[in-house]
Scaffold this motif. Structure first.
Motif, PDB file in Angstrom:
ATOM      1  N   PRO A 159     102.216 123.986  36.524  1.00 36.57           N
ATOM      2  CA  PRO A 159     101.425 122.763  36.738  1.00 36.57           C
ATOM      3  C   PRO A 159     100.299 122.579  35.724  1.00 36.57           C
ATOM      4  N   GLU A 160      99.888 123.635  35.053  1.00 37.69           N
ATOM      5  CA  GLU A 160      98.824 123.523  34.056  1.00 37.69           C
ATOM      6  C   GLU A 160      99.367 123.131  32.681  1.00 37.69           C
ATOM      7  N   HIS A 161     100.674 123.154  32.513  1.00 40.17           N
ATOM      8  CA  HIS A 161     101.292 122.859  31.222  1.00 40.17           C
ATOM      9  C   HIS A 161     101.630 121.373  31.139  1.00 40.17           C
ATOM     10  N   PHE A 162     101.143 120.725  30.097  1.00 38.76           N
ATOM     11  CA  PHE A 162     101.444 119.314  29.906  1.00 38.76           C
ATOM     12  C   PHE A 162     101.571 119.029  28.427  1.00 38.76           C
ATOM     13  N   PHE A 163     102.805 118.963  27.937  1.00 40.78           N
ATOM     14  CA  PHE A 163     103.099 118.675  26.545  1.00 40.78           C
ATOM     15  C   PHE A 163     102.276 119.534  25.591  1.00 40.78           C
ATOM     16  N   ASP A 164     102.000 120.737  26.011  1.00 40.14           N
ATOM     17  CA  ASP A 164     101.291 121.737  25.199  1.00 40.14           C
ATOM     18  C   ASP A 164      99.853 121.333  24.873  1.00 40.14           C
ATOM     19  N   LEU A 165      99.310 120.354  25.572  1.00 36.18           N
ATOM     20  CA  LEU A 165      97.935 119.923  25.307  1.00 36.18           C
ATOM     21  C   LEU A 165      96.927 121.011  25.653  1.00 36.18           C
ATOM     22  N   GLU A 166      97.251 121.800  26.660  1.00 36.51           N
ATOM     23  CA  GLU A 166      96.313 122.840  27.090  1.00 36.51           C
ATOM     24  C   GLU A 166      96.113 123.916  26.026  1.00 36.51           C
ATOM     25  N   SER A 167      97.004 123.997  25.051  1.00 40.74           N
ATOM     26  CA  SER A 167      96.873 125.013  24.009  1.00 40.74           C
ATOM     27  C   SER A 167      96.094 124.518  22.794  1.00 40.74           C
ATOM     28  N   ILE A 168      95.711 123.256  22.770  1.00 36.31           N
ATOM     29  CA  ILE A 168      94.979 122.704  21.628  1.00 36.31           C
ATOM     30  C   ILE A 168      93.485 122.932  21.853  1.00 36.31           C
ATOM     31  N   ASP A 169      92.889 123.703  20.941  1.00 38.98           N
ATOM     32  CA  ASP A 169      91.469 124.034  21.065  1.00 38.98           C
ATOM     33  C   ASP A 169      90.553 123.049  20.352  1.00 38.98           C
ATOM     34  N   ASP A 170      91.030 122.456  19.288  1.00 38.52           N
ATOM     35  CA  ASP A 170      90.221 121.528  18.508  1.00 38.52           C
ATOM     36  C   ASP A 170      90.141 120.191  19.249  1.00 38.52           C
ATOM     37  N   PRO A 171      88.947 119.762  19.667  1.00 38.48           N
ATOM     38  CA  PRO A 171      88.835 118.507  20.424  1.00 38.48           C
ATOM     39  C   PRO A 171      89.317 117.282  19.642  1.00 38.48           C
ATOM     40  N   ARG A 172      89.198 117.304  18.312  1.00 39.54           N
ATOM     41  CA  ARG A 172      89.696 116.171  17.524  1.00 39.54           C
ATOM     42  C   ARG A 172      91.216 116.087  17.619  1.00 39.54           C
ATOM     43  N   ARG A 173      91.882 117.217  17.459  1.00 46.87           N
ATOM     44  CA  ARG A 173      93.340 117.246  17.582  1.00 46.87           C
ATOM     45  C   ARG A 173      93.764 116.923  19.005  1.00 46.87           C
ATOM     46  N   LEU A 174      93.014 117.422  19.982  1.00 49.31           N
ATOM     47  CA  LEU A 174      93.336 117.154  21.385  1.00 49.31           C
ATOM     48  C   LEU A 174      93.231 115.656  21.680  1.00 49.31           C
ATOM     49  N   LEU A 175      92.178 115.030  21.199  1.00 51.04           N
ATOM     50  CA  LEU A 175      92.014 113.592  21.406  1.00 51.04           C
ATOM     51  C   LEU A 175      93.140 112.824  20.711  1.00 51.04           C
ATOM     52  N   ALA A 176      93.462 113.205  19.483  1.00 45.91           N
ATOM     53  CA  ALA A 176      94.510 112.499  18.746  1.00 45.91           C
ATOM     54  C   ALA A 176      95.859 112.637  19.456  1.00 45.91           C
ATOM     55  N   ARG A 177      96.231 113.845  19.839  1.00 42.31           N
ATOM     56  CA  ARG A 177      97.537 114.057  20.476  1.00 42.31           C
ATOM     57  C   ARG A 177      97.580 113.420  21.860  1.00 42.31           C
ATOM     58  N   SER A 178      96.529 113.539  22.640  1.00 47.61           N
ATOM     59  CA  SER A 178      96.547 112.946  23.979  1.00 47.61           C
ATOM     60  C   SER A 178      96.558 111.418  23.891  1.00 47.61           C
ATOM     61  N   THR A 179      95.921 110.861  22.868  1.00 49.22           N
ATOM     62  CA  THR A 179      95.978 109.416  22.655  1.00 49.22           C
ATOM     63  C   THR A 179      97.394 108.993  22.282  1.00 49.22           C
ATOM     64  N   GLU A 180      98.058 109.766  21.418  1.00 50.89           N
ATOM     65  CA  GLU A 180      99.447 109.468  21.069  1.00 50.89           C
ATOM     66  C   GLU A 180     100.336 109.487  22.311  1.00 50.89           C
ATOM     67  N   LEU A 181     100.136 110.475  23.155  1.00 54.99           N
ATOM     68  CA  LEU A 181     100.936 110.559  24.377  1.00 54.99           C
ATOM     69  C   LEU A 181     100.646 109.393  25.318  1.00 54.99           C
ATOM     70  N   THR A 182      99.381 109.014  25.426  1.00 55.46           N
ATOM     71  CA  THR A 182      99.018 107.878  26.270  1.00 55.46           C
ATOM     72  C   THR A 182      99.738 106.617  25.806  1.00 55.46           C
ATOM     73  N   LEU A 183      99.727 106.372  24.504  1.00 54.08           N
ATOM     74  CA  LEU A 183     100.406 105.200  23.959  1.00 54.08           C
ATOM     75  C   LEU A 183     101.914 105.286  24.181  1.00 54.08           C
ATOM     76  N   ALA A 184     102.459 106.480  24.030  1.00 58.59           N
ATOM     77  CA  ALA A 184     103.894 106.659  24.237  1.00 58.59           C
ATOM     78  C   ALA A 184     104.275 106.408  25.688  1.00 58.59           C
ATOM     79  N   PHE A 185     103.476 106.910  26.623  1.00 60.92           N
ATOM     80  CA  PHE A 185     103.765 106.682  28.038  1.00 60.92           C
ATOM     81  C   PHE A 185     103.632 105.208  28.399  1.00 60.92           C
ATOM     82  N   ARG A 186     102.641 104.537  27.830  1.00 66.02           N
ATOM     83  CA  ARG A 186     102.502 103.095  28.085  1.00 66.02           C
ATOM     84  C   ARG A 186     103.717 102.339  27.563  1.00 66.02           C
ATOM     85  N   ALA A 187     104.143 102.678  26.346  1.00 62.78           N
ATOM     86  CA  ALA A 187     105.309 102.014  25.765  1.00 62.78           C
ATOM     87  C   ALA A 187     106.550 102.298  26.599  1.00 62.78           C
TER      88      ALA A 187
END
Length: 118
Positions: free
Chosen positions: A29-57
């Protein structure tokens, strides 16, 4: 500078690919598209934003297919056509929403433009 901004805008408009996760990762339950393994907040924001857009689409696209299916099921030429009440019950919608989805699906089947497209 304008070229860089244009490239960045185009990159943001294309949703990230949605890849299916292995069953063992999905079971965690803690695993979500490997986001939990990203330590850099800039990369985390970029990847989670990409996923948000993908889920919306993906959600928008799935809703279009729902509308097309609803329109096909309500087609008066079908011997087994369903009423909007029946469609609403199957899709867990209100009858008013089912009516709107049938109309939207008919528009899509006629080749109408999707929202946001000209």
């Amino acid at each position: 500078m304008a070229e860089t901004e244009r490239n960045e805008r185009q990159r943001r408009l294309r949703p990230a690919p949605l890849l299916f996760e292995p069953a063992e990762a999905a079971a965690d339950p803690e695993h979500f598209f490997d986001l939990e393994s990203i330590d850099d907040p800039r990369r985390l924001l970029a990847r989670s934003t990409e996923l948000t857009l993908a889920f919306r689409a993906a959600a928008d696209r799935a809703a279009e297919y729902q509308a097309i299916a609803a329109a096909q099921l309500a087609d008066p030429r079908r011997f087994d056509r369903l009423s909007t009440a029946d469609i609403a019950e199957r899709a867990e919608w209100s009858e008013d929403y089912a009516t709107r989805m049938v109309e939207f699906g008919r528009d899509l089947l006629r080749g109408g433009a999707r929202d946001g497209e000209d």
